[in-house]
Design an enzyme around this catalytic site. Structure first.
Site, PDB file in Angstrom:
ATOM      1  N   ASP A 229      10.521   8.179  -4.717  1.00 57.39           N
ATOM      2  CA  ASP A 229      11.342   7.310  -5.556  1.00 57.39           C
ATOM      3  C   ASP A 229      11.014   5.833  -5.475  1.00 57.39           C
ATOM      4  O   ASP A 229      11.836   4.990  -5.819  1.00 57.39           O
ATOM      5  CB  ASP A 229      12.812   7.497  -5.149  1.00 57.39           C
ATOM      6  CG  ASP A 229      13.027   7.249  -3.661  1.00 57.39           C
ATOM      7  OD1 ASP A 229      12.173   6.592  -3.047  1.00 57.39           O
ATOM      8  OD2 ASP A 229      14.052   7.703  -3.121  1.00 57.39           O
TER       9      ASP A 229
ATOM     10  N   GLU B 184       9.185  15.945  -3.765  1.00 58.00           N
ATOM     11  CA  GLU B 184      10.556  15.481  -3.475  1.00 58.00           C
ATOM     12  C   GLU B 184      11.273  15.109  -4.782  1.00 58.00           C
ATOM     13  O   GLU B 184      11.810  14.019  -4.966  1.00 58.00           O
ATOM     14  CB  GLU B 184      10.595  14.317  -2.489  1.00 58.00           C
ATOM     15  CG  GLU B 184      11.957  14.125  -1.816  1.00 58.00           C
ATOM     16  CD  GLU B 184      12.028  12.914  -0.893  1.00 58.00           C
ATOM     17  OE1 GLU B 184      12.268  11.791  -1.364  1.00 58.00           O
ATOM     18  OE2 GLU B 184      11.826  13.102   0.315  1.00 58.00           O
TER      19      GLU B 184
ATOM     20  N   GLU C  73      15.790   2.999  -6.649  1.00 57.85           N
ATOM     21  CA  GLU C  73      15.227   4.354  -6.464  1.00 57.85           C
ATOM     22  C   GLU C  73      15.812   5.388  -7.416  1.00 57.85           C
ATOM     23  O   GLU C  73      15.102   6.284  -7.869  1.00 57.85           O
ATOM     24  CB  GLU C  73      15.419   4.807  -5.011  1.00 57.85           C
ATOM     25  CG  GLU C  73      14.554   4.070  -3.991  1.00 57.85           C
ATOM     26  CD  GLU C  73      15.168   2.756  -3.525  1.00 57.85           C
ATOM     27  OE1 GLU C  73      16.268   2.385  -4.004  1.00 57.85           O
ATOM     28  OE2 GLU C  73      14.548   2.080  -2.688  1.00 57.85           O
TER      29      GLU C  73
ATOM     30  N   HIS D 145      17.044  -0.728   5.601  1.00 54.90           N
ATOM     31  CA  HIS D 145      16.232  -1.568   4.712  1.00 54.90           C
ATOM     32  C   HIS D 145      16.688  -1.574   3.262  1.00 54.90           C
ATOM     33  O   HIS D 145      16.156  -2.322   2.452  1.00 54.90           O
ATOM     34  CB  HIS D 145      14.774  -1.091   4.743  1.00 54.90           C
ATOM     35  CG  HIS D 145      14.590   0.282   4.166  1.00 54.90           C
ATOM     36  ND1 HIS D 145      14.480   0.498   2.816  1.00 54.90           N
ATOM     37  CD2 HIS D 145      14.514   1.498   4.740  1.00 54.90           C
ATOM     38  CE1 HIS D 145      14.338   1.797   2.596  1.00 54.90           C
ATOM     39  NE2 HIS D 145      14.360   2.429   3.744  1.00 54.90           N
TER      40      HIS D 145
ATOM     41  N   ARG E 189      17.674  -1.946  -0.486  1.00 54.34           N
ATOM     42  CA  ARG E 189      17.875  -3.157  -1.294  1.00 54.34           C
ATOM     43  C   ARG E 189      19.344  -3.394  -1.630  1.00 54.34           C
ATOM     44  O   ARG E 189      19.807  -4.522  -1.654  1.00 54.34           O
ATOM     45  CB  ARG E 189      17.066  -3.060  -2.597  1.00 54.34           C
ATOM     46  CG  ARG E 189      15.699  -3.684  -2.509  1.00 54.34           C
ATOM     47  CD  ARG E 189      14.972  -3.550  -3.839  1.00 54.34           C
ATOM     48  NE  ARG E 189      13.842  -4.443  -3.935  1.00 54.34           N
ATOM     49  CZ  ARG E 189      12.689  -4.309  -3.289  1.00 54.34           C
ATOM     50  NH1 ARG E 189      12.518  -3.325  -2.447  1.00 54.34           N
ATOM     51  NH2 ARG E 189      11.712  -5.174  -3.467  1.00 54.34           N
TER      52      ARG E 189
ATOM     53  N   HIS F  82      12.639  -3.346   9.947  1.00 52.51           N
ATOM     54  CA  HIS F  82      11.783  -3.284   8.757  1.00 52.51           C
ATOM     55  C   HIS F  82      11.224  -4.682   8.469  1.00 52.51           C
ATOM     56  O   HIS F  82      11.915  -5.679   8.694  1.00 52.51           O
ATOM     57  CB  HIS F  82      12.653  -2.786   7.596  1.00 52.51           C
ATOM     58  CG  HIS F  82      11.887  -2.364   6.382  1.00 52.51           C
ATOM     59  ND1 HIS F  82      11.281  -3.261   5.552  1.00 52.51           N
ATOM     60  CD2 HIS F  82      11.645  -1.138   5.855  1.00 52.51           C
ATOM     61  CE1 HIS F  82      10.690  -2.611   4.551  1.00 52.51           C
ATOM     62  NE2 HIS F  82      10.905  -1.310   4.720  1.00 52.51           N
TER      63      HIS F  82
HETATM   64  C1  UD1 Z   1      10.261   0.099  -0.237  1.00 54.11           C
HETATM   65  C2  UD1 Z   1      10.777   0.975  -1.385  1.00 54.11           C
HETATM   66  C3  UD1 Z   1      11.941   1.843  -0.910  1.00 54.11           C
HETATM   67  C4  UD1 Z   1      11.543   2.637   0.334  1.00 54.11           C
HETATM   68  C5  UD1 Z   1      11.048   1.683   1.404  1.00 54.11           C
HETATM   69  C6  UD1 Z   1      10.581   2.431   2.612  1.00 54.11           C
HETATM   70  C7  UD1 Z   1      10.710   0.096  -3.670  1.00 54.11           C
HETATM   71  C8  UD1 Z   1      11.316  -0.812  -4.633  1.00 54.11           C
HETATM   72  N1  UD1 Z   1      11.268   0.103  -2.462  1.00 54.11           N
HETATM   73  O1  UD1 Z   1      11.274  -0.830   0.098  1.00 54.11           O
HETATM   74  O2  UD1 Z   1      12.302   2.746  -1.947  1.00 54.11           O
HETATM   75  O3  UD1 Z   1      12.667   3.356   0.804  1.00 54.11           O
HETATM   76  O4  UD1 Z   1       9.937   0.916   0.870  1.00 54.11           O
HETATM   77  O5  UD1 Z   1      10.441   1.575   3.710  1.00 54.11           O
HETATM   78  O6  UD1 Z   1       9.761   0.780  -3.961  1.00 54.11           O
HETATM   79  N2  UD1 Z   1       6.585  -5.794   4.175  1.00 54.11           N
HETATM   80  C9  UD1 Z   1       5.587  -6.195   5.041  1.00 54.11           C
HETATM   81  N3  UD1 Z   1       4.737  -5.258   5.554  1.00 54.11           N
HETATM   82  C10 UD1 Z   1       4.847  -3.942   5.266  1.00 54.11           C
HETATM   83  C11 UD1 Z   1       5.879  -3.526   4.401  1.00 54.11           C
HETATM   84  C12 UD1 Z   1       6.731  -4.468   3.861  1.00 54.11           C
HETATM   85  O7  UD1 Z   1       5.452  -7.373   5.337  1.00 54.11           O
HETATM   86  O8  UD1 Z   1       4.046  -3.127   5.760  1.00 54.11           O
HETATM   87  C13 UD1 Z   1       7.474  -6.822   3.596  1.00 54.11           C
HETATM   88  C14 UD1 Z   1       6.765  -7.668   2.549  1.00 54.11           C
HETATM   89  O9  UD1 Z   1       7.256  -8.973   2.608  1.00 54.11           O
HETATM   90  C15 UD1 Z   1       7.189  -7.004   1.234  1.00 54.11           C
HETATM   91  C16 UD1 Z   1       8.615  -6.643   1.576  1.00 54.11           C
HETATM   92  O10 UD1 Z   1       8.568  -6.185   2.928  1.00 54.11           O
HETATM   93  O11 UD1 Z   1       7.093  -7.862   0.122  1.00 54.11           O
HETATM   94  C17 UD1 Z   1       9.272  -5.636   0.689  1.00 54.11           C
HETATM   95  O12 UD1 Z   1       8.474  -4.469   0.530  1.00 54.11           O
HETATM   96  P1  UD1 Z   1       8.805  -3.474  -0.699  1.00 54.11           P
HETATM   97  O13 UD1 Z   1       7.892  -2.314  -0.621  1.00 54.11           O
HETATM   98  O14 UD1 Z   1       8.848  -4.225  -1.971  1.00 54.11           O
HETATM   99  O15 UD1 Z   1      10.286  -3.044  -0.420  1.00 54.11           O
HETATM  100  P2  UD1 Z   1      10.917  -2.221   0.784  1.00 54.11           P
HETATM  101  O16 UD1 Z   1      12.200  -2.866   1.117  1.00 54.11           O
HETATM  102  O17 UD1 Z   1       9.910  -2.041   1.845  1.00 54.11           O
HETATM  103  N1  UDP Z   2       9.676   5.514  10.735  1.00 55.02           N
HETATM  104  C1  UDP Z   2       8.578   5.095  11.499  1.00 55.02           C
HETATM  105  N2  UDP Z   2       8.706   3.948  12.242  1.00 55.02           N
HETATM  106  C2  UDP Z   2       9.840   3.208  12.267  1.00 55.02           C
HETATM  107  C3  UDP Z   2      10.943   3.643  11.458  1.00 55.02           C
HETATM  108  C4  UDP Z   2      10.815   4.787  10.706  1.00 55.02           C
HETATM  109  O1  UDP Z   2       7.534   5.751  11.501  1.00 55.02           O
HETATM  110  O2  UDP Z   2       9.888   2.194  12.971  1.00 55.02           O
HETATM  111  C5  UDP Z   2       9.527   6.724   9.897  1.00 55.02           C
HETATM  112  C6  UDP Z   2      10.632   7.755   9.995  1.00 55.02           C
HETATM  113  O3  UDP Z   2      10.312   8.733  10.962  1.00 55.02           O
HETATM  114  C7  UDP Z   2      10.695   8.348   8.599  1.00 55.02           C
HETATM  115  C8  UDP Z   2      10.222   7.214   7.694  1.00 55.02           C
HETATM  116  O4  UDP Z   2       9.579   6.275   8.553  1.00 55.02           O
HETATM  117  O5  UDP Z   2       9.805   9.430   8.434  1.00 55.02           O
HETATM  118  C9  UDP Z   2      11.372   6.572   6.968  1.00 55.02           C
HETATM  119  O6  UDP Z   2      10.931   5.431   6.319  1.00 55.02           O
HETATM  120  P1  UDP Z   2      11.915   4.338   5.713  1.00 55.02           P
HETATM  121  O7  UDP Z   2      13.209   4.375   6.445  1.00 55.02           O
HETATM  122  O8  UDP Z   2      11.152   3.057   5.680  1.00 55.02           O
HETATM  123  O9  UDP Z   2      12.071   4.806   4.198  1.00 55.02           O
HETATM  124  P2  UDP Z   2      13.039   5.843   3.443  1.00 55.02           P
HETATM  125  O10 UDP Z   2      12.898   7.163   4.106  1.00 55.02           O
HETATM  126  O11 UDP Z   2      14.420   5.300   3.490  1.00 55.02           O
HETATM  127  O12 UDP Z   2      12.518   5.831   2.055  1.00 55.02           O
END
Ligand code: UD1
Ligand code: UDP
Length: 372
Positions: free
Chosen positions: A97, A119, A133, A213, A215, A246
């Site tokens: 999603d 999924e 999502e 994390h 939004r 996160h």
């Molecule tokens: C995203 C997904 C969310 C998912 C989550 C899993 C969207 C809109 N959101 O949210 O559905 O549940 O990932 O974790 O698709 N960042 C880093 N390094 C990383 C990852 C993220 O620095 O490795 C920071 C960056 O500043 C980036 C920000 O996090 O711009 C947001 O990342 P983004 O993927 O847009 O949103 P998430 O909150 O991670």
């Molecule tokens: N996870 C990880 N390291 C962490 C936190 C979570 O590997 O520090 C793994 C966790 O086991 C799960 C996945 O990341 O499989 C969940 O990711 P996240 O919570 O970012 O996204 P969501 O599942 O909410 O989309």
């Protein structure tokens, strides 16, 4: 031979697609496989790629600090065009999603590939929760040709949207495939991070693990979550709260500001998947808004408080493996304290059956693809 392209971009997509990649690789005479990462996440994605030894064929490398949905969506669609045109996949697989999922589905549809959704069928029917999502899922379902639903109830959601039953397969969630395989691999596992957590928590009665994390919780929601955690830490001075935070700046800032200086709250950078599994196993209780974590935790016998107002995972609530607490500070605190003090309730919850499958989802998906 079928030409298959798997596209993903974030940590959870990588964890949940890894077992499918492994399974597809066992059929080199039937499947020509390429993997494309959008790198919507960077560090958090690379941690997973390293553990599962996935070397992508294409890396769009699009992540930017504090990225927004407009640029993310358009960059993914634009950057996929040459890859889709050059490789010309018969089938594209997307997961879940995220913005990567939705934008990759659109691009793949434009290219004429058949699109397959892993999924599929999770719904809240509230377009603002989870944001974005819920709408990403609905758009993806509209586009996709084949739908791999983790549960019967997600299949019903798809049937209600007039998706043909022959195009839906109930598989369980591939997160359980990944978990079972990884639990075996991390049995005698150690790392510097684990040593650090052991040392930080060595005098603690128990560990409470936290992740968050979403939004829709940014801003006010995270302030309430952090205040709840602060109160739990004060009420339970002999317990440790371990929170791998996160990397989203909208999460890092309030968490560091509110929880940065509390003795029994340990803020860490995101953990590698094996470190995280180790920590889930060591924890007594998990408080999270994560989708994946609430699917994994029941397999490890860990009760979960879910910090969301709505859920697209009603099976977990019905099975009793998770409790929805939203971002209501008092409810988070009272449920955490009750579960940790009420042995009967805790034991009952920790022994319940995980509704998300038997760890064979990726085999079912591969058999389905091979028969197409
Ligand atoms: C995203 C997904 C969310 C998912 C989550 C899993 C969207 C809109 N959101 O949210 O559905 O549940 O990932 O974790 O698709 N960042 C880093 N390094 C990383 C990852 C993220 O620095 O490795 C920071 C960056 O500043 C980036 C920000 O996090 O711009 C947001 O990342 P983004 O993927 O847009 O949103 P998430 O909150 O991670
Ligand atoms: N996870 C990880 N390291 C962490 C936190 C979570 O590997 O520090 C793994 C966790 O086991 C799960 C996945 O990341 O499989 C969940 O990711 P996240 O919570 O970012 O996204 P969501 O599942 O909410 O989309």
């Amino acid at each position: 031979m079928k030409k298959v392209l798997i596209i993903f971009g974030t940590r959870p997509e990588a964890i949940k697609m890894a077992p499918i990649i492994n399974e597809f690789k066992k059929h080199p005479n039937k499947i020509t496989l390429k993997v494309c990462i959008t790198a919507q996440h960077r560090e958090m994605l690379d941690q997973v790629l390293n553990f599962f030894q996935i070397i992508p064929d294409y890396d769009l490398d699009i992540m930017q600090t504090g990225q927004n949905l407009y640029s993310l969506t358009s960059k993914i669609i634009q950057s996929l065009k040459p890859i889709l045109e050059n490789f010309g996949p018969d089938y594209v697989f997307v997961h879940g999603d995220t913005t990567t999922t939705m934008a990759s589905s659109i691009a793949s549809f434009y290219s004429g590939s058949k699109v397959c959704h892993v999924e599929a069928g999770l719904r809240t029917l509230n377009k603002l929760s989870p944001f974005p999502e819920e709408i990403n899922r609905q758009i993806t379902s509209r586009i996709c040709d084949y739908h791999f639903a983790p549960t019967e109830s997600s299949k019903i959601n798809l049937l209600n949207e007039n998706i043909l039953p022959e195009n839906i397969l109930v598989t369980g969630n591939t997160v359980i495939d990944a978990l079972f395989e990884s639990v075996k691999r991390v049995k005698s596992y150690n790392s510097e991070k684990i040593d650090k957590i052991v040392s930080l928590t060595k005098n603690s009665k128990e560990i409470i693990l936290v992740t968050g994390h979403r939004r829709e919780n940014h801003g006010d929601g995270f302030i309430k979550i952090c205040n709840a955690l602060k109160e739990i830490a004060i009420e339970l001075p002999e317990s440790s709260i371990v929170y791998p935070v996160h990397l989203n700046p909208k999460v890092l800032k309030p968490v560091n500001e509110i929880l940065g200086n509390i003795k029994n709250i340990h803020l860490l950078s995101p953990l590698s998947y094996p470190d995280f599994i180790w920590l889930m196993n060591k924890s007594k209780l998990i408080i999270t808004d994560s989708g994946g974590v609430q699917e994994e935790a029941p397999s490890l016998g860990k009760p979960v408080l879910v910090m969301r107002e709505t859920t697209e995972r009603p099976e977990a609530v019905e099975a009793g493996t998770v409790i929805l607490v939203g971002t209501k500070k008092d409810l988070i605190v009272s449920e955490a304290l009750d579960l940790l003090s009420n042995k009967k309730r805790y034991n009952k919850m920790s022994k319940l059956h995980n509704p998300y499958g038997d760890g064979k989802a990726s085999i079912k998906i591969t058999n389905f693809l091979n028969k197409l």
